[in-house]
Design a protein around this motif. Structure first.
Motif, short mmCIF file in Angstrom:
data_model
loop_
_atom_site.label_atom_id
_atom_site.label_comp_id
_atom_site.label_asym_id
_atom_site.label_seq_id
_atom_site.Cartn_x
_atom_site.Cartn_y
_atom_site.Cartn_z
N LEU A 1 94.46 -6.67 7.85
CA LEU A 1 95.24 -5.88 6.90
C LEU A 1 96.36 -6.70 6.27
O LEU A 1 96.59 -6.62 5.06
N LEU A 2 97.07 -7.47 7.09
CA LEU A 2 98.16 -8.29 6.55
C LEU A 2 97.65 -9.35 5.59
O LEU A 2 98.28 -9.66 4.58
N LEU A 3 96.50 -9.91 5.91
CA LEU A 3 95.93 -10.94 5.05
C LEU A 3 95.54 -10.40 3.68
O LEU A 3 95.60 -11.12 2.69
N CYS A 4 95.18 -9.12 3.63
CA CYS A 4 94.88 -8.51 2.33
C CYS A 4 96.08 -8.60 1.39
O CYS A 4 95.92 -8.87 0.20
N GLY A 5 97.26 -8.38 1.92
CA GLY A 5 98.45 -8.44 1.10
C GLY A 5 98.95 -9.84 0.83
O GLY A 5 99.78 -10.05 -0.06
N MET A 6 98.47 -10.80 1.57
CA MET A 6 98.95 -12.18 1.44
C MET A 6 97.98 -13.08 0.67
O MET A 6 98.19 -14.28 0.61
N LEU A 7 96.95 -12.52 0.09
CA LEU A 7 95.92 -13.35 -0.53
C LEU A 7 96.42 -14.18 -1.70
O LEU A 7 95.82 -15.20 -2.03
N GLY A 8 97.50 -13.80 -2.31
CA GLY A 8 98.03 -14.59 -3.42
C GLY A 8 98.87 -15.78 -2.98
O GLY A 8 99.24 -16.62 -3.79
N ARG A 9 99.15 -15.88 -1.71
CA ARG A 9 100.03 -16.94 -1.20
C ARG A 9 99.23 -18.14 -0.72
O ARG A 9 98.06 -18.04 -0.39
N SER B 1 89.78 -8.95 -0.40
CA SER B 1 90.34 -7.78 0.27
C SER B 1 89.25 -6.84 0.76
O SER B 1 89.33 -6.28 1.86
N THR B 2 88.21 -6.68 -0.04
CA THR B 2 87.10 -5.82 0.36
C THR B 2 86.42 -6.38 1.60
O THR B 2 86.08 -5.63 2.53
N THR B 3 86.24 -7.68 1.65
CA THR B 3 85.64 -8.31 2.83
C THR B 3 86.53 -8.11 4.05
O THR B 3 86.04 -7.77 5.14
N LEU B 4 87.82 -8.28 3.90
CA LEU B 4 88.74 -8.14 5.03
C LEU B 4 88.81 -6.70 5.54
O LEU B 4 88.88 -6.47 6.75
N ILE B 5 88.79 -5.73 4.63
CA ILE B 5 88.81 -4.33 5.07
C ILE B 5 87.52 -4.00 5.81
O ILE B 5 87.53 -3.29 6.82
N SER B 6 86.41 -4.52 5.35
CA SER B 6 85.14 -4.31 6.05
C SER B 6 85.19 -4.94 7.45
O SER B 6 84.72 -4.35 8.43
N GLU B 7 85.79 -6.12 7.55
CA GLU B 7 85.94 -6.77 8.84
C GLU B 7 86.83 -5.96 9.78
O GLU B 7 86.59 -5.92 10.98
N PHE B 8 87.84 -5.31 9.23
CA PHE B 8 88.72 -4.45 10.01
C PHE B 8 87.89 -3.41 10.78
O PHE B 8 88.05 -3.23 11.99
#
Length: 111
Positions: free
Chosen positions: A46-54, A6-13
């Motif tokens: 952002l959506l992928l942050c919430g879907m990381l468990g799937r 999630s930290t990586t994805l937010i940085s990419e945002f």
């Protein structure tokens, strides 16, 4: 693993947003196209942050990393930044799993 990814994805945002600002100066690209593509990628982060468990979320993340590298065709610096974020994505997955296994091992020992 979810926290590191999630930290990586937010940085990419944020990086994609800043790359959009740079890409706007490219005369070959329309402002609407730049912000449509950047907006979609930013929302995907952002959506992928919430879907990381799937299931499949890590694969979608890898596709996002490849797209980030390929965005270097519009903004040259993104070849380098995309490669850096791909390495960070790999490290987030690898070391996140190591941390998760260690947490599970410690929880089993304390129980």
């Amino acid at each position: 693993m979810r926290m590191l990814c999630s930290t990586t994805l937010i940085s990419e945002f944020f990086v994609v947003g800043f790359a959009g600002l740079v890409a706007m100066k490219n005369a070959d690209l329309s402002v609407g196209t730049v912000w449509t593509v950047c907006g979609v990628v930013m929302v995907l982060c952002l959506l992928l942050c919430g879907m990381l468990g799937r299931r499949g979320a890590i694969t979608v993340g890898w596709a996002l990393q490849i797209g980030l590298i390929l965005s270097g065709l519009a903004v040259g610096t993104m070849f380098f930044l995309g490669a850096v974020f791909a390495a960070l994505w790999w490290a987030s997955i690898h070391y996140g799993r190591v941390i998760d296994e260690a947490k599970a091992r410690n929880a089993a020992q304390s129980a």
